[in-house]
Design a protein around this motif. Sequence first.
Motif, PDB file in Angstrom:
ATOM      1  N   SER A 174       4.029   3.200  14.283  1.00 21.85           N
ATOM      2  CA  SER A 174       5.224   3.650  13.551  1.00 21.85           C
ATOM      3  C   SER A 174       4.869   4.061  12.125  1.00 21.85           C
ATOM      4  O   SER A 174       5.471   4.995  11.592  1.00 21.85           O
ATOM      5  N   LEU A 175       3.899   3.404  11.514  1.00 17.97           N
ATOM      6  CA  LEU A 175       3.439   3.829  10.181  1.00 17.97           C
ATOM      7  C   LEU A 175       2.778   5.199  10.248  1.00 17.97           C
ATOM      8  O   LEU A 175       2.984   6.040   9.373  1.00 17.97           O
ATOM      9  N   GLU A 176       1.999   5.440  11.296  1.00 12.74           N
ATOM     10  CA  GLU A 176       1.356   6.749  11.465  1.00 12.74           C
ATOM     11  C   GLU A 176       2.402   7.849  11.655  1.00 12.74           C
ATOM     12  O   GLU A 176       2.301   8.919  11.066  1.00 12.74           O
ATOM     13  N   ARG A 177       3.420   7.579  12.477  1.00 19.30           N
ATOM     14  CA  ARG A 177       4.478   8.580  12.680  1.00 19.30           C
ATOM     15  C   ARG A 177       5.231   8.835  11.375  1.00 19.30           C
ATOM     16  O   ARG A 177       5.565   9.985  11.060  1.00 19.30           O
ATOM     17  N   LEU A 178       5.479   7.784  10.591  1.00 21.69           N
ATOM     18  CA  LEU A 178       6.120   7.939   9.288  1.00 21.69           C
ATOM     19  C   LEU A 178       5.261   8.812   8.388  1.00 21.69           C
ATOM     20  O   LEU A 178       5.751   9.721   7.716  1.00 21.69           O
TER      21      LEU A 178
ATOM     22  N   GLN B 164       2.930  11.029   9.332  1.00 21.53           N
ATOM     23  CA  GLN B 164       2.898  12.399   9.848  1.00 21.53           C
ATOM     24  C   GLN B 164       4.170  13.155   9.478  1.00 21.53           C
ATOM     25  O   GLN B 164       4.119  14.342   9.160  1.00 21.53           O
ATOM     26  N   ARG B 165       5.303  12.494   9.505  1.00 23.55           N
ATOM     27  CA  ARG B 165       6.575  13.152   9.235  1.00 23.55           C
ATOM     28  C   ARG B 165       6.856  13.318   7.741  1.00 23.55           C
ATOM     29  O   ARG B 165       7.397  14.330   7.327  1.00 23.55           O
ATOM     30  N   TYR B 166       6.488  12.328   6.917  1.00 24.89           N
ATOM     31  CA  TYR B 166       6.901  12.328   5.507  1.00 24.89           C
ATOM     32  C   TYR B 166       5.745  12.254   4.513  1.00 24.89           C
ATOM     33  O   TYR B 166       5.965  11.987   3.336  1.00 24.89           O
ATOM     34  N   GLY B 167       4.531  12.509   4.962  1.00 22.40           N
ATOM     35  CA  GLY B 167       3.369  12.430   4.078  1.00 22.40           C
ATOM     36  C   GLY B 167       3.392  13.402   2.911  1.00 22.40           C
ATOM     37  O   GLY B 167       2.650  13.230   1.953  1.00 22.40           O
ATOM     38  N   ASP B 168       4.260  14.397   2.967  1.00 20.85           N
ATOM     39  CA  ASP B 168       4.405  15.311   1.835  1.00 20.85           C
ATOM     40  C   ASP B 168       5.281  14.715   0.737  1.00 20.85           C
ATOM     41  O   ASP B 168       5.282  15.190  -0.383  1.00 20.85           O
ATOM     42  N   ARG B 169       6.023  13.633   1.060  1.00 22.61           N
ATOM     43  CA  ARG B 169       6.938  13.021   0.091  1.00 22.61           C
ATOM     44  C   ARG B 169       6.594  11.592  -0.275  1.00 22.61           C
ATOM     45  O   ARG B 169       7.076  11.082  -1.285  1.00 22.61           O
ATOM     46  N   ILE B 170       5.795  10.924   0.555  1.00 20.76           N
ATOM     47  CA  ILE B 170       5.388   9.546   0.282  1.00 20.76           C
ATOM     48  C   ILE B 170       3.908   9.380   0.609  1.00 20.76           C
ATOM     49  O   ILE B 170       3.361  10.112   1.434  1.00 20.76           O
ATOM     50  N   ASN B 171       3.277   8.431  -0.052  1.00 23.91           N
ATOM     51  CA  ASN B 171       1.918   8.031   0.287  1.00 23.91           C
ATOM     52  C   ASN B 171       1.984   6.759   1.118  1.00 23.91           C
ATOM     53  O   ASN B 171       2.851   5.908   0.875  1.00 23.91           O
ATOM     54  N   ILE B 172       1.095   6.634   2.069  1.00 24.86           N
ATOM     55  CA  ILE B 172       0.949   5.406   2.841  1.00 24.86           C
ATOM     56  C   ILE B 172      -0.530   5.066   2.840  1.00 24.86           C
ATOM     57  O   ILE B 172      -1.375   5.934   3.096  1.00 24.86           O
ATOM     58  N   ILE B 173      -0.826   3.798   2.537  1.00 22.32           N
ATOM     59  CA  ILE B 173      -2.208   3.319   2.637  1.00 22.32           C
ATOM     60  C   ILE B 173      -2.214   1.975   3.354  1.00 22.32           C
ATOM     61  O   ILE B 173      -1.225   1.245   3.334  1.00 22.32           O
ATOM     62  N   GLY B 174      -3.330   1.683   3.983  1.00 25.15           N
ATOM     63  CA  GLY B 174      -3.528   0.391   4.613  1.00 25.15           C
ATOM     64  C   GLY B 174      -4.608  -0.373   3.875  1.00 25.15           C
ATOM     65  O   GLY B 174      -5.562   0.226   3.367  1.00 25.15           O
ATOM     66  N   ILE B 175      -4.444  -1.696   3.823  1.00 26.95           N
ATOM     67  CA  ILE B 175      -5.452  -2.555   3.210  1.00 26.95           C
ATOM     68  C   ILE B 175      -5.795  -3.660   4.186  1.00 26.95           C
ATOM     69  O   ILE B 175      -4.948  -4.492   4.532  1.00 26.95           O
ATOM     70  N   SER B 176      -7.034  -3.654   4.658  1.00 20.90           N
ATOM     71  CA  SER B 176      -7.527  -4.697   5.550  1.00 20.90           C
ATOM     72  C   SER B 176      -7.975  -5.893   4.722  1.00 20.90           C
ATOM     73  O   SER B 176      -8.668  -5.735   3.715  1.00 20.90           O
ATOM     74  N   ILE B 177      -7.613  -7.085   5.176  1.00 18.06           N
ATOM     75  CA  ILE B 177      -8.080  -8.300   4.513  1.00 18.06           C
ATOM     76  C   ILE B 177      -9.193  -8.964   5.325  1.00 18.06           C
ATOM     77  O   ILE B 177      -9.504 -10.130   5.121  1.00 18.06           O
ATOM     78  N   ASP B 178      -9.790  -8.186   6.216  1.00 18.65           N
ATOM     79  CA  ASP B 178     -10.905  -8.697   7.022  1.00 18.65           C
ATOM     80  C   ASP B 178     -12.117  -9.006   6.160  1.00 18.65           C
ATOM     81  O   ASP B 178     -12.368  -8.334   5.160  1.00 18.65           O
ATOM     82  N   ASP B 179     -12.876 -10.005   6.566  1.00 19.52           N
ATOM     83  CA  ASP B 179     -14.132 -10.327   5.886  1.00 19.52           C
ATOM     84  C   ASP B 179     -15.246  -9.369   6.299  1.00 19.52           C
ATOM     85  O   ASP B 179     -16.204  -9.180   5.554  1.00 19.52           O
ATOM     86  N   TYR B 180     -15.127  -8.801   7.499  1.00 17.69           N
ATOM     87  CA  TYR B 180     -16.205  -7.985   8.045  1.00 17.69           C
ATOM     88  C   TYR B 180     -15.717  -6.564   8.317  1.00 17.69           C
ATOM     89  O   TYR B 180     -14.777  -6.342   9.082  1.00 17.69           O
ATOM     90  N   ARG B 181     -16.384  -5.624   7.718  1.00 15.68           N
ATOM     91  CA  ARG B 181     -16.022  -4.206   7.815  1.00 15.68           C
ATOM     92  C   ARG B 181     -16.018  -3.716   9.263  1.00 15.68           C
ATOM     93  O   ARG B 181     -15.122  -2.952   9.655  1.00 15.68           O
ATOM     94  N   ASP B 182     -16.973  -4.136  10.072  1.00 17.09           N
ATOM     95  CA  ASP B 182     -17.054  -3.649  11.447  1.00 17.09           C
ATOM     96  C   ASP B 182     -15.820  -4.046  12.262  1.00 17.09           C
ATOM     97  O   ASP B 182     -15.348  -3.267  13.088  1.00 17.09           O
ATOM     98  N   ARG B 183     -15.253  -5.210  12.004  1.00 14.32           N
ATOM     99  CA  ARG B 183     -14.034  -5.631  12.707  1.00 14.32           C
ATOM    100  C   ARG B 183     -12.852  -4.753  12.296  1.00 14.32           C
ATOM    101  O   ARG B 183     -12.025  -4.374  13.130  1.00 14.32           O
ATOM    102  N   ALA B 184     -12.770  -4.456  11.016  1.00 14.79           N
ATOM    103  CA  ALA B 184     -11.700  -3.585  10.521  1.00 14.79           C
ATOM    104  C   ALA B 184     -11.833  -2.179  11.116  1.00 14.79           C
ATOM    105  O   ALA B 184     -10.831  -1.559  11.509  1.00 14.79           O
ATOM    106  N   GLU B 185     -13.058  -1.677  11.199  1.00 16.79           N
ATOM    107  CA  GLU B 185     -13.282  -0.345  11.773  1.00 16.79           C
ATOM    108  C   GLU B 185     -12.901  -0.296  13.250  1.00 16.79           C
ATOM    109  O   GLU B 185     -12.322   0.691  13.718  1.00 16.79           O
ATOM    110  N   LYS B 186     -13.190  -1.358  14.000  1.00 13.06           N
ATOM    111  CA  LYS B 186     -12.798  -1.412  15.420  1.00 13.06           C
ATOM    112  C   LYS B 186     -11.279  -1.423  15.558  1.00 13.06           C
ATOM    113  O   LYS B 186     -10.718  -0.764  16.447  1.00 13.06           O
TER     114      LYS B 186
END
Length: 190
Positions: free
Chosen positions: A76-80, A82-104
């Motif tokens: 739902s965040l991705e659809r938001l 895709q639809r409104y990225g010209d008017r709002i910014n969306i970013i994600g922040i992973s709190i994972d300790d390990y980058r490879d887990r976040a990438e998966k």
Amino acid sequence: MTGMKYVFALLIMILAGAPSLVGATPGEVAIGDNLRQTPMQGLTGSSAIFSQYRGKPLIINVWASYCGPCLAEMGSLERLWQRYGDRINIIGISIDDYRDRAEKFLAKAGTSFPHYIDNRLTLENMLGANSIPLTVLVDAHGRVLEKVSGAKEWDSPEIIEAIGQAFDISLTIPAPGVEDETDGAGLSGN
């Protein structure tokens, strides 16, 4: 009821099912205060600081690879985005300790908006993420407007309306089965 009070009352009513945050985390930026210019380590691109996202409203989603509800709301965040990225910014922040887990996790989630990783608790504490997923609404000047705990359908008509009112911007809601004319337009990421 004044306009701003109405907006927050509406947002609270829509998000009433969200569990409340129990207490402040160390260094937490309170609602109404400005985000500090903390470096963010790039997960899907370059590193950044919050001021790079000023000028448009910002939705920050805090997640972890082990969090099922975090994965559930990513679509739902991705659809938001895709639809409104010209008017709002969306970013994600992973709190994972390990980058490879976040990438998966991101490979499963299939999102195109920028993601960062916080394996030192700096952003997690600053945003007040003592439960996840946590979504933080930040105005175009960097001021925290709201913190929403728990997974949501971020592209539902009710939440889109509440987001538009919180940010004081127009977000058209297409009728079911009708594509919004803004789909895919202006997705610069800033």
